[in-house]
Design a protein around this motif. Sequence first.
Motif, short mmCIF file in Angstrom:
data_model
loop_
_atom_site.label_atom_id
_atom_site.label_comp_id
_atom_site.label_asym_id
_atom_site.label_seq_id
_atom_site.Cartn_x
_atom_site.Cartn_y
_atom_site.Cartn_z
N ALA A 135 0.83 -1.21 0.00
CA ALA A 135 0.00 0.00 0.00
C ALA A 135 0.86 1.26 0.00
CB ALA A 135 -0.93 -0.01 1.21
N LEU A 136 1.99 1.21 0.69
CA LEU A 136 2.91 2.35 0.67
C LEU A 136 3.41 2.63 -0.74
CD1 LEU A 136 5.11 1.88 3.88
CD2 LEU A 136 3.80 3.91 3.26
N GLY A 137 3.74 1.57 -1.45
CA GLY A 137 4.17 1.75 -2.83
C GLY A 137 3.07 2.36 -3.68
N GLY A 138 1.83 1.95 -3.42
CA GLY A 138 0.71 2.54 -4.15
C GLY A 138 0.55 4.02 -3.88
N CYS A 139 0.84 4.43 -2.64
CA CYS A 139 0.73 5.85 -2.30
C CYS A 139 1.76 6.68 -3.06
CB CYS A 139 0.91 6.04 -0.80
SG CYS A 139 -0.49 5.49 0.18
N ALA B 105 2.97 5.93 -5.95
CA ALA B 105 2.47 5.98 -7.33
C ALA B 105 1.35 7.01 -7.44
CB ALA B 105 1.98 4.60 -7.74
N LEU B 106 0.57 7.13 -6.37
CA LEU B 106 -0.52 8.11 -6.35
C LEU B 106 0.04 9.53 -6.44
CD1 LEU B 106 -3.62 7.97 -6.09
CD2 LEU B 106 -3.34 8.33 -3.63
N LEU B 107 1.15 9.78 -5.77
CA LEU B 107 1.77 11.10 -5.86
C LEU B 107 2.23 11.40 -7.28
CD1 LEU B 107 3.95 11.30 -2.61
CD2 LEU B 107 1.98 12.72 -3.19
N ARG B 108 2.76 10.39 -7.93
CA ARG B 108 3.26 10.58 -9.30
C ARG B 108 2.12 10.89 -10.26
NH1 ARG B 108 7.15 6.34 -12.64
NH2 ARG B 108 7.47 7.69 -14.48
N GLY B 109 0.96 10.27 -10.04
CA GLY B 109 -0.18 10.50 -10.93
C GLY B 109 -1.20 11.43 -10.32
N SER C 140 -6.78 21.47 -4.34
CA SER C 140 -5.59 21.91 -5.05
C SER C 140 -4.59 20.76 -5.07
CB SER C 140 -4.97 23.12 -4.37
OG SER C 140 -4.47 22.76 -3.08
N ARG C 141 -3.61 20.83 -5.95
CA ARG C 141 -2.60 19.78 -6.02
C ARG C 141 -1.82 19.70 -4.72
NH1 ARG C 141 0.41 16.90 -9.95
NH2 ARG C 141 2.47 16.31 -9.14
N GLN C 142 -1.50 20.87 -4.13
CA GLN C 142 -0.74 20.88 -2.89
C GLN C 142 -1.52 20.21 -1.74
OE1 GLN C 142 -1.31 23.46 -4.83
NE2 GLN C 142 0.70 24.31 -5.47
N ALA C 143 -2.81 20.50 -1.66
CA ALA C 143 -3.62 19.88 -0.61
C ALA C 143 -3.71 18.37 -0.82
CB ALA C 143 -5.02 20.49 -0.60
N PHE C 144 -3.87 17.96 -2.06
CA PHE C 144 -3.94 16.54 -2.36
C PHE C 144 -2.64 15.84 -1.96
CE2 PHE C 144 -3.17 12.98 -5.27
CZ PHE C 144 -4.31 12.23 -5.06
N LEU D 127 -1.44 9.85 4.46
CA LEU D 127 -1.76 8.43 4.29
C LEU D 127 -0.49 7.58 4.31
CD1 LEU D 127 -3.95 6.33 3.77
CD2 LEU D 127 -3.70 6.77 1.31
N ILE D 128 0.57 8.09 3.72
CA ILE D 128 1.86 7.39 3.76
C ILE D 128 2.34 7.23 5.20
CG2 ILE D 128 4.32 7.62 3.18
CD1 ILE D 128 3.47 8.85 0.52
#
Length: 237
Positions: free
Chosen positions: A84-88, A90-94, A112-116, A123-124
Motif C-alpha cells: 500500500a505504501l508503494g501505491g501511495c 504511485a498516487l503522488l506521481r499521478g 488543489s494539487r498541494q492539498a492533495f 496516508l503514507i
Amino acid sequence: MAESLILSPADFAALAVFLAVWVVHALAANGHLVRRVSLTAAMNAQRLAWMHTMGRRELRMIDTSIMVGLQQGTAFFASSALIALGGCFALLRGADNVLMIVNDLPIAAQHSRQAFEVKVVGLIAILAYAFFKFGWSYRLFNYCSILVGAVPMHRDSLDDPSEMEAAIQRAARMNMLAGSHFNAGLRGIFFSIAYLGWFLSPIVFLSTTLLLFAVLLRRQFFSEARRVALGKEGSGQ
C-alpha cells in the motif's frame, strides 16, 4: 491568512477529530478509559491461560504451530502495508490524473494539487506506522517463541514451581506485547480506510471517522467475539 493555508479550517477540524478518535479508541481498547472489559483485554487473559496450559504439556508442538500461525498473519499484514505504501507513492506521481477524477465526483470538494499531496503524505505516514508496528510485532512473536522454548518441562519444575511460573509469565507478557503491537498496526490499517474520506471532503472524512469509531467500539465492547472470549456466550453481557 486563511486563504494562504494549503488546507482549510474544516480540513484541520476533521483531522483533529480523526486523531482524537484514534487516540480515544486505542486507550479504551487497552482498558485506560472505561471499566468494561474490552475484547483485547479478554484475549490477553486467554493468552495467559494458554501459556499456563502450555506449561503443563510435555509435547508443545501445538503451541509452536500456533506461534507460526500468528507470525504468518503478522507478516501478511506487514507485506500488505508495504504494498500500500508503494501505491501511495504511485498516487503522488499521478496526482494530476487522480485529481481530475476526484474533483468530478458530485460529493467531493475541490482540491488543489498541494492539498492533495499533503493528504497523500498523511496516508503514507499512517501506512508506514502500521508497517513498523507489524514488523515489530513479528519480531516479538519470534522472541515469544524463544521464551516458550525456555519454559521448563512440567516434570522438571516440580522442585521449583516458582521458576516455571516466572518463565510462563515472561512468555505470556511477550505474547501480549506482540499482540498489542499487532493490534496497533491493524488499527492503523482500519483508520487508513476512514482517512480515505478526506480525499472527498472534510464532511465525508468526519463521517467515515465516526462510522469506523462506532464499528470498532462495537467490536471491542459489544460483539459476540467478546462474549465468547469472556465465556459468556448467549448471556447477553
